[in-house]
Design an enzyme around this catalytic site. Sequence first.
Site, PDB file in Angstrom:
ATOM      1  N   HIS A  82       0.803  -1.228   0.000  1.00  0.00           N
ATOM      2  CA  HIS A  82       0.000   0.000   0.000  1.00  0.00           C
ATOM      3  C   HIS A  82       0.837   1.279   0.000  1.00  0.00           C
ATOM      4  CE1 HIS A  82      -3.472  -2.384   0.079  1.00  0.00           C
ATOM      5  NE2 HIS A  82      -3.771  -2.378   1.355  1.00  0.00           N
ATOM      6  N   GLU A 140     -11.824  -3.328  -3.512  1.00  0.00           N
ATOM      7  CA  GLU A 140     -10.774  -2.386  -3.891  1.00  0.00           C
ATOM      8  C   GLU A 140     -10.512  -2.501  -5.396  1.00  0.00           C
ATOM      9  OE1 GLU A 140      -7.392  -3.023  -1.087  1.00  0.00           O
ATOM     10  OE2 GLU A 140      -8.880  -4.309  -0.105  1.00  0.00           O
ATOM     11  N   HIS A 162      -9.900   2.369   0.201  1.00  0.00           N
ATOM     12  CA  HIS A 162      -9.944   1.224   1.115  1.00  0.00           C
ATOM     13  C   HIS A 162     -11.063   1.363   2.154  1.00  0.00           C
ATOM     14  CE1 HIS A 162      -8.461  -2.325   3.078  1.00  0.00           C
ATOM     15  NE2 HIS A 162      -7.290  -2.308   2.438  1.00  0.00           N
TER      16      HIS A 162
END
Length: 349
Positions: A111, A313, A185
């Site tokens: 991420h 996502e 997210h």
Amino acid sequence: MSVQQIPTGKIIDLEEVIAIELTNSKGSYVKIFNYGTIINKFVVKNASGEMQDIVLGFDSFDQYLDPAYLENYPYFGAIIGRYANRIKNGKFTIGEETYQLAQNAGTDTLHGGVVGFDRKVWDIVDISEGPQSSVTFQYESVDGEENFPGNLIVDLTFELTENDELILSYEAETDKATAINLTHHSYFNLSPKVGNVKDHKQQIFASNYLEQDDNYSVTGKLIPVAGTAWDFTKSKAIGENWNEEEGYDQTFVLDKIYGDLSLASKTIEDESGLVLSVYTTEPVAHLYTAKYLAVKNGKGGQDYDSYGAFCVETQHHPNAVNIPEFPTTILNPDDLYTQTTIYKISLNR
């Protein structure tokens, strides 16, 4: 339609943290912080006529900064960048240059690295109250941030429509070839009582999913969903075929024309009667059922536990920067990165 700015009184990196509320004529509203563009609330009317918040989060902004929360950080409701999901071994090559990133998930990068876009204060560059309320946030990621190359400018616009659609529109430009793969997210739960999402009915319009290694990093192999627990081509309860100790944490390759805006996922919850339909221009959707969720004192003082939410996502293929067969995640200076994802709420009755 209306837009309201709400100061939090918090200053981070000399920038003020502000909440923006977008409201439509139905009374549906979304609350977004300019810190990490966190979707703090998404409130809609359920089938019983009650206003219901469908995303997990906190009552106070300060709770997003709590060390206990950050120790087992789930990225509640935030943008993910520069690169969503995992980059194998935290390394990629563009041209003749190899870039080594922080390995913050075992040997891989997760991420965007140690401090990604989710923990930055974004500028508020545009606000509109009609005909549909919207806000545009901007962040400039400097060359070398988290060891990614290039000065990257990202604009993210949130628009709430009269049809209870929350539209996320992304644009990005760079002055040097770089790797980019953005997503958002949010943790959704469509039940009025929150709790385990195993009885939510899920459909994903994908005939294949991506193989992962033991650290959830994509290998490059596509696996047909037919005959597996990952077959969501027809709607079924999330918990119908799952491994109760693992849930789902998998990337699905959508059955669609690359770049077209189309339906990726549909989730239904019977008690609330709510339906969440996710449309995207992106080629994949990652379904995560929050196995590692362990958050104390969420909204209303509620604790959030494993499988207490689901995430859809939308993004490019994880680790595509290392897998040439996948759609490219390299952005060049003469190109414009664009992405649109829509979270549409409706009633099942």
